[in-house]
Design an enzyme around this catalytic site. Structure first.
Site, short mmCIF file in Angstrom:
data_model
loop_
_atom_site.label_atom_id
_atom_site.label_comp_id
_atom_site.label_asym_id
_atom_site.label_seq_id
_atom_site.Cartn_x
_atom_site.Cartn_y
_atom_site.Cartn_z
CE LYS A 119 -4.37 -0.67 -0.26
NZ LYS A 119 -5.24 0.05 -1.18
CE LYS A 151 -7.65 -10.29 -5.77
NZ LYS A 151 -7.40 -10.29 -4.34
CE LYS A 195 -13.99 1.69 -7.90
NZ LYS A 195 -14.40 2.60 -8.91
#
Ligand code: TRP
Length: 343
Positions: free
Chosen positions: A132, A212, A215
């Site tokens: 992240k 994968k 969005k």
């Protein structure tokens, strides 16, 4: 079989909750926007199946989403969309408890208390934190680091002993277990150690056939969207890149379209055979897949539209869910405060 949400607290769910010896499962899902095929095959389908067998608590984790989403209107909208999508896809408030994390403030209280038994090194080494931090280098906020501590609190506050998650959550779950153990060691046996129940679905790849479905990558199939959109997305899928001419034999093992056919009919081996022998081409396969996806999700799409047009109904379900959980969350917090010397 589409869930019919009610705004009444469910007697059936309360009764189900009190069956002794029944596993209590908890899972959290981020309100990340429109639900796509990867969400359903990888998680939601499984949630729907588990609600009949277990006492199930499902949480839309808006506090967690705040580690990356900072626009109030966007978060509010996505939370409602996720709730409507979960209900449309089959979560039944008569059988499970669906709620929004921030509606039960005890989650953050317990997260703080858990932080006091969690060494900094444990959270710093979490792979998702590093990932992240590299994805949003200008926004490495402290909550990204605390994220797994809040997740541990989510689960522990309801004494859930099973957590259905994808493999990508293995590290978080392990950390949740360690935190619970650390708490029990210091303050005495208080929480059960939650166990991961990994979903069997292999990672669903996106329309690019490489990453994968997600969005943020932009490679989704939006199952609750208009049929035209779904068709366009499926027709854009990358297939077997070595199959250049229509007459070349296909390799279903490496073709994402063929892999997805597994979920939409028992005849996939037959279809694969057609690919191997070049009886069918990639375009045929995509058309068929698009048709099947559109047909399969037609009732859910309709239900989703209805729910989004009636926000009060969705909000009622979420409120009833949070209310139902209140006594349990309060009981846990009372015990924890007592043990930690806060009362
Ligand atoms: N971290 C999970 C995810 O990103 C979401 C989550 C939050 C969760 N709290 C949880 C999952 C508790 C399982 C249990 O998918």
């Amino acid at each position: 079989m589409i869930a019919q949400p009610t705004t009444e607290p469910s007697a059936a769910a309360d009764a189900a909750a009190s069956v002794p010896g029944r596993h209590r499962i908890f899972s959290g899902i981020q309100p990340s926007g429109i639900v796509h095929l990867g969400n359903d095959l990888g998680a939601i389908r499984n949630y729907v199946a588990l609600q009949t067998e277990f006492e199930a608590i499902y949480c839309i984790v808006d506090y967690h989403a705040l580690t990356s989403t900072h626009e109030a209107d966007v978060l509010r909208q996505r939370t409602r969309e996720m709730a409507a999508a979960l209900l449309a896809l089959g979560l039944d408030p008569e059988r499970c408890t669906l709620f929004v994390q921030s509606h039960r403030p005890e989650h953050t209280e317990l997260a703080w208390l858990f932080a006091t038994v969690t060494p900094v090194s444990w959270v710093e080494r979490t792979p998702t934190y590093k990932e992240k931090a590299s994805q949003q280098p200008d926004d490495v906020n402290h909550a990204l680091l605390t994220y797994p501590i809040l997740q541990a609190a989510d689960i522990a506050i309801y004494q859930a002993d099973r957590v259905p998650v994808g493999k990508d959550q293995a590290a978080h779950l392990e950390l949740s277990r360690e935190i619970v153990r650390a708490f029990n060691r210091r303050y005495g046996q208080t929480f059960v150690e939650p166990q991961a129940v990994f979903t069997e679905t292999p990672t669903v790849l996106g329309t690019d056939g490489v990453r994968k479905m997600s969005k943020s990558v932009g490679n989704t199939i939006d199952i609750l969207g208009e049929p035209d959109l779904v068709r366009r997305q499926v027709m854009s899928m990358v297939t077997d890149t070595q199959r250049i001419k229509r007459t070349d034999p296909g390799r279903p093992e490496v073709c994402n379209v063929c892999q997805l056919q597994r979920f939409f009919g028992d005849d996939y081996e037959d279809l694969w055979d057609g690919e191997r022998t070049a009886r069918t081409g990639c375009v045929d396969m995509k058309r068929l897949l698009a048709d099947r996806i559109v047909t399969r999700y037609a009732p859910a799409r309709e239900r989703y539209r209805e729910l989004m047009a009636d926000p009060a109904q969705v909000d009622g379900v979420l409120e009833a869910g949070a209310d139902r959980l209140r006594p349990r969350a309060e009981a846990t917090m009372a015990a924890v405060r007592e043990r930690m010397g806060l009362r």
